[in-house]
Design a protein around this motif. Structure first.
Motif, short mmCIF file in Angstrom:
data_model
loop_
_atom_site.label_atom_id
_atom_site.label_comp_id
_atom_site.label_asym_id
_atom_site.label_seq_id
_atom_site.Cartn_x
_atom_site.Cartn_y
_atom_site.Cartn_z
N VAL A 1 35.54 51.78 44.52
CA VAL A 1 36.05 50.42 44.68
C VAL A 1 35.40 49.50 43.63
O VAL A 1 36.07 48.66 43.04
CB VAL A 1 35.83 49.89 46.11
CG1 VAL A 1 36.16 48.41 46.23
CG2 VAL A 1 36.66 50.70 47.10
N GLU B 1 37.11 50.02 40.45
CA GLU B 1 38.40 49.32 40.48
C GLU B 1 38.20 47.85 40.15
O GLU B 1 39.00 47.24 39.44
CB GLU B 1 39.05 49.51 41.87
CG GLU B 1 40.46 49.01 41.96
CD GLU B 1 40.54 47.53 42.30
OE1 GLU B 1 41.55 46.90 41.97
OE2 GLU B 1 39.58 47.01 42.90
N GLN C 1 44.53 48.46 48.26
CA GLN C 1 44.48 48.70 46.81
C GLN C 1 45.89 48.77 46.23
O GLN C 1 46.15 48.23 45.14
CB GLN C 1 43.72 50.00 46.50
CG GLN C 1 42.28 50.01 46.96
CD GLN C 1 41.48 48.82 46.48
OE1 GLN C 1 41.61 48.38 45.35
NE2 GLN C 1 40.63 48.30 47.35
N GLU D 1 40.88 44.67 52.59
CA GLU D 1 39.80 45.44 52.01
C GLU D 1 38.43 45.03 52.56
O GLU D 1 37.59 45.88 52.85
CB GLU D 1 39.80 45.27 50.50
CG GLU D 1 38.69 46.05 49.81
CD GLU D 1 38.60 45.74 48.35
OE1 GLU D 1 39.05 46.56 47.55
OE2 GLU D 1 38.07 44.65 48.02
#
Length: 176
Positions: free
Chosen positions: A11, A14, A83, A131
């Motif tokens: 994450v 990302e 995502q 998230e």
């Protein structure tokens, strides 16, 4: 526990990819006379999101949180969905997407992709909320989930108002 650290690292990677895209998009917007708003809340946003990535594995490890499959697997699905929604937003907005509030005057509001839903005016922020709940709960870091969600709600209130004002000032009011 190692796999959870790897998930959080994924994450975080990302997020780095988002910052690369945002930097490129910032140059595009600036070249077209973008108006930047909300600089005051941006450092708090960066700190909060960085804190989430640190707190998730820290709470899971320091508080010896158990892995609960009945919670983890649904939260992992929510995380994956968040995502996917985030990158759909980024793709739909193209060079207009940014981590900062930047609006190029004269461009119409985007009304395609996830922005076509009138009941969800800020789909990227829905991904952020999902998230922020799901990532900690994959490994039962419920304190992180609760704290991040509370702080993020306050920050998103400021952010969304700022973004709405910037969009209204440069594109006119949103369609009803």
């Amino acid at each position: 526990m190692i796999w959870y650290g790897l998930l959080v690292a994924a994450v975080a990677s990302e997020r780095v990819a988002e910052l690369v895209v945002a930097r490129r998009n910032r140059r595009w917007s600036t070249a077209r006379g973008a108006i930047v708003a909300g600089q005051g809340h941006y450092p708090a946003m960066v700190a909060l999101h960085t804190g989430l990535l640190v707190a998730c594995p820290a709470e899971a490890w320091l508080m010896e949180r158990p892995f609960v499959p009945a919670l983890a697997w649904p939260m992992l699905a929510v995380l994956a969905g968040a995502q996917a929604l985030r990158w759909w937003c980024i793709r739909t907005l193209g060079p207009r997407w940014n981590t900062r509030v930047m609006v190029v005057p004269g461009l119409p509001l985007v009304t395609s992709g996830p922005y076509r839903w009138r009941w969800l005016r800020h789909p990227n922020y829905a991904a952020v909320v999902a998230e922020g709940l799901a990532l900690p709960l994959v490994h039962t870091a419920w304190v992180t989930a609760a704290l991040f969600t509370s702080l993020d709600a306050a920050l998103l209130t400021v952010r969304i108002r700022c973004e709405n004002r910037a969009l209204a000032a440069t594109t006119g009011p949103a369609p009803a």
